[in-house]
Motif scaffolding. Structure first.
Motif, mmCIF file in Angstrom:
data_model
loop_
_atom_site.group_PDB
_atom_site.id
_atom_site.type_symbol
_atom_site.label_atom_id
_atom_site.label_comp_id
_atom_site.label_asym_id
_atom_site.label_seq_id
_atom_site.Cartn_x
_atom_site.Cartn_y
_atom_site.Cartn_z
ATOM 1 N N VAL A 141 0.835 -1.198 0.000
ATOM 2 C CA VAL A 141 0.000 0.000 0.000
ATOM 3 C C VAL A 141 0.872 1.250 0.000
ATOM 4 N N ASN A 142 1.967 1.203 0.740
ATOM 5 C CA ASN A 142 2.815 2.378 0.910
ATOM 6 C C ASN A 142 3.948 2.460 -0.106
ATOM 7 N N ASN A 143 4.336 1.346 -0.679
ATOM 8 C CA ASN A 143 5.470 1.354 -1.594
ATOM 9 C C ASN A 143 4.988 1.617 -3.023
ATOM 10 N N TYR A 144 4.877 2.881 -3.360
ATOM 11 C CA TYR A 144 4.233 3.246 -4.621
ATOM 12 C C TYR A 144 5.185 3.295 -5.806
ATOM 13 N N ILE A 145 6.463 2.983 -5.619
ATOM 14 C CA ILE A 145 7.411 3.115 -6.731
ATOM 15 C C ILE A 145 7.653 1.806 -7.482
ATOM 16 N N THR A 146 7.046 0.714 -7.042
ATOM 17 C CA THR A 146 7.300 -0.563 -7.700
ATOM 18 C C THR A 146 6.258 -0.856 -8.774
ATOM 19 N N LEU A 147 6.657 -1.683 -9.722
ATOM 20 C CA LEU A 147 5.763 -2.039 -10.821
ATOM 21 C C LEU A 147 4.572 -2.856 -10.330
ATOM 22 N N GLU A 148 4.819 -3.770 -9.384
ATOM 23 C CA GLU A 148 3.710 -4.592 -8.905
ATOM 24 C C GLU A 148 2.695 -3.774 -8.121
ATOM 25 N N ALA A 149 3.159 -2.686 -7.457
ATOM 26 C CA ALA A 149 2.220 -1.801 -6.757
ATOM 27 C C ALA A 149 1.317 -1.089 -7.768
ATOM 28 N N PHE A 150 1.904 -0.689 -8.904
ATOM 29 C CA PHE A 150 1.105 -0.072 -9.973
ATOM 30 C C PHE A 150 0.071 -1.065 -10.499
ATOM 31 N N ILE A 151 0.512 -2.315 -10.731
ATOM 32 C CA ILE A 151 -0.382 -3.334 -11.267
ATOM 33 C C ILE A 151 -1.537 -3.609 -10.298
ATOM 34 N N THR A 152 -1.202 -3.713 -9.008
ATOM 35 C CA THR A 152 -2.234 -3.960 -7.985
ATOM 36 C C THR A 152 -3.265 -2.836 -7.968
ATOM 37 N N SER A 153 -2.779 -1.585 -8.009
ATOM 38 C CA SER A 153 -3.689 -0.432 -8.001
ATOM 39 C C SER A 153 -4.523 -0.381 -9.275
ATOM 40 N N TYR A 154 -3.879 -0.697 -10.406
ATOM 41 C CA TYR A 154 -4.590 -0.659 -11.690
ATOM 42 C C TYR A 154 -5.758 -1.648 -11.693
ATOM 43 N N LYS A 155 -5.517 -2.861 -11.186
ATOM 44 C CA LYS A 155 -6.580 -3.879 -11.147
ATOM 45 C C LYS A 155 -7.760 -3.403 -10.308
ATOM 46 N N THR A 156 -7.445 -2.802 -9.153
ATOM 47 C CA THR A 156 -8.502 -2.317 -8.259
ATOM 48 C C THR A 156 -9.278 -1.168 -8.879
ATOM 49 N N LEU A 157 -8.533 -0.209 -9.448
ATOM 50 C CA LEU A 157 -9.173 0.975 -10.021
ATOM 51 C C LEU A 157 -9.914 0.667 -11.314
ATOM 52 N N LYS A 158 -9.472 -0.374 -12.021
ATOM 53 C CA LYS A 158 -10.170 -0.755 -13.251
ATOM 54 C C LYS A 158 -11.600 -1.192 -12.945
ATOM 55 N N GLU A 159 -11.757 -1.892 -11.829
ATOM 56 C CA GLU A 159 -13.097 -2.328 -11.424
ATOM 57 C C GLU A 159 -14.005 -1.139 -11.143
ATOM 58 N N ALA A 160 -13.394 -0.013 -10.751
ATOM 59 C CA ALA A 160 -14.170 1.204 -10.473
ATOM 60 C C ALA A 160 -14.155 2.163 -11.672
ATOM 61 N N SER A 161 -13.675 1.671 -12.812
ATOM 62 C CA SER A 161 -13.599 2.471 -14.054
ATOM 63 C C SER A 161 -12.754 3.726 -13.869
ATOM 64 N N LYS A 162 -11.658 3.582 -13.102
ATOM 65 C CA LYS A 162 -10.760 4.717 -12.876
ATOM 66 C C LYS A 162 -9.343 4.426 -13.368
ATOM 67 N N ALA A 163 -9.222 3.430 -14.225
ATOM 68 C CA ALA A 163 -7.935 3.098 -14.844
ATOM 69 C C ALA A 163 -8.107 3.195 -16.356
ATOM 70 N N TYR A 164 -7.072 3.712 -17.036
ATOM 71 C CA TYR A 164 -7.200 3.981 -18.471
ATOM 72 C C TYR A 164 -5.998 3.412 -19.221
ATOM 73 N N ILE A 165 -6.243 3.013 -20.463
ATOM 74 C CA ILE A 165 -5.177 2.526 -21.320
ATOM 75 C C ILE A 165 -5.414 3.058 -22.730
ATOM 76 N N TYR A 166 -4.334 3.526 -23.357
ATOM 77 C CA TYR A 166 -4.439 4.085 -24.711
ATOM 78 C C TYR A 166 -3.070 4.025 -25.386
ATOM 79 N N GLU A 167 -3.033 4.361 -26.671
ATOM 80 C CA GLU A 167 -1.788 4.351 -27.448
ATOM 81 C C GLU A 167 -1.348 5.774 -27.740
ATOM 82 N N ILE A 200 0.060 3.181 -23.143
ATOM 83 C CA ILE A 200 0.122 3.927 -21.883
ATOM 84 C C ILE A 200 -1.018 3.483 -20.963
ATOM 85 N N MET A 201 -0.631 3.105 -19.746
ATOM 86 C CA MET A 201 -1.609 2.742 -18.714
ATOM 87 C C MET A 201 -1.562 3.831 -17.646
ATOM 88 N N GLU A 202 -2.732 4.284 -17.226
ATOM 89 C CA GLU A 202 -2.795 5.467 -16.360
ATOM 90 C C GLU A 202 -3.813 5.276 -15.241
#
Length: 208
Positions: free
Chosen positions: A127-153, A159-161
């Protein structure tokens, strides 16, 4: 005469072998190239590829910009599912060898120069270690369920945001991925209100 015929047969066999090898190597090269080239994948396939990363090893260059100064770090990161992560500082020299390791429950901070170890039990490290890739992936999965994660070219990159909140601050995280290879290139972390900015460049990364 028999010697001449035998020579012709040997040459004929050698030519067939050479043709076969050339054909075999050519096809294997094509298959190898196709395996490393993801440019024909859909954006959804890129997303699934990143979200399904189970382990990786990366040598990153991290630049932290604040209102007062800029600091640069070289860090070796490793990760294995489900929660095993480790970071080792390679530069700067004054904190070289500093290690942080998380085993899914405990956070271990180790100073290899001073031969000292500190253990924090039941620590919510991811939760606190925000600089790792797996932390980004974990957050992306959670936020995607809430429609707050985006992906585009953009500019031959995928780009994943996301935007997430930590310690009462809202951060925008942007992961840049090579459209040709599927390799993460950089992660940009920026405070939504102009707080400190963190640039993470993946100089070397091996994904398993």
């Amino acid at each position: 005469m028999k010697l001449k015929n035998r020579t012709k047969i040997i040459l004929f066999v050698l030519i067939l072998v050479i043709i076969f090898l050339a054909f075999f190597l050519k096809n294997n090269y094509k298959n190898l190239k196709a395996g490393n080239n993801m440019s024909n994948k859909s954006i959804e396939e890129f997303e699934q590829y990143i979200l399904n990363i189970s382990s990786y090893e990366a040598k990153i260059e991290m630049v932290v910009n604040s209102n007062k100064n800029t600091n640069k770090y070289i860090i070796l990161q490793t990760y294995e599912e489900p929660n095993k992560t480790k970071q080792t500082v390679l530069e700067p020299s004054n904190i070289e060898g500093l290690e942080t390791e998380y085993d899914g429950q405990n956070l271990i901070i180790r100073n290899t120069k001073l031969n000292s170890t500190t253990v924090y039990e039941n620590y919510e490290y991811l939760v606190n270690n925000y600089i790792t890739l797996e932390a980004f992936i974990t957050s992306y999965k959670t936020l995607k369920e809430a429609s707050k994660a985006y992906i585009y070219e953009e500019n031959n990159n995928v780009i994943m945001e996301i935007e997430e909140q930590a310690n009462n601050y809202i951060y925008k995280k942007t992961l840049y991925i090579s459209k040709e290879t599927g390799t993460p290139l950089k992660l940009l972390i920026q405070g939504i209100n102009g707080e400190d900015t963190v640039y993470i460049l993946y100089n070397e990364i091996k994904i398993n």
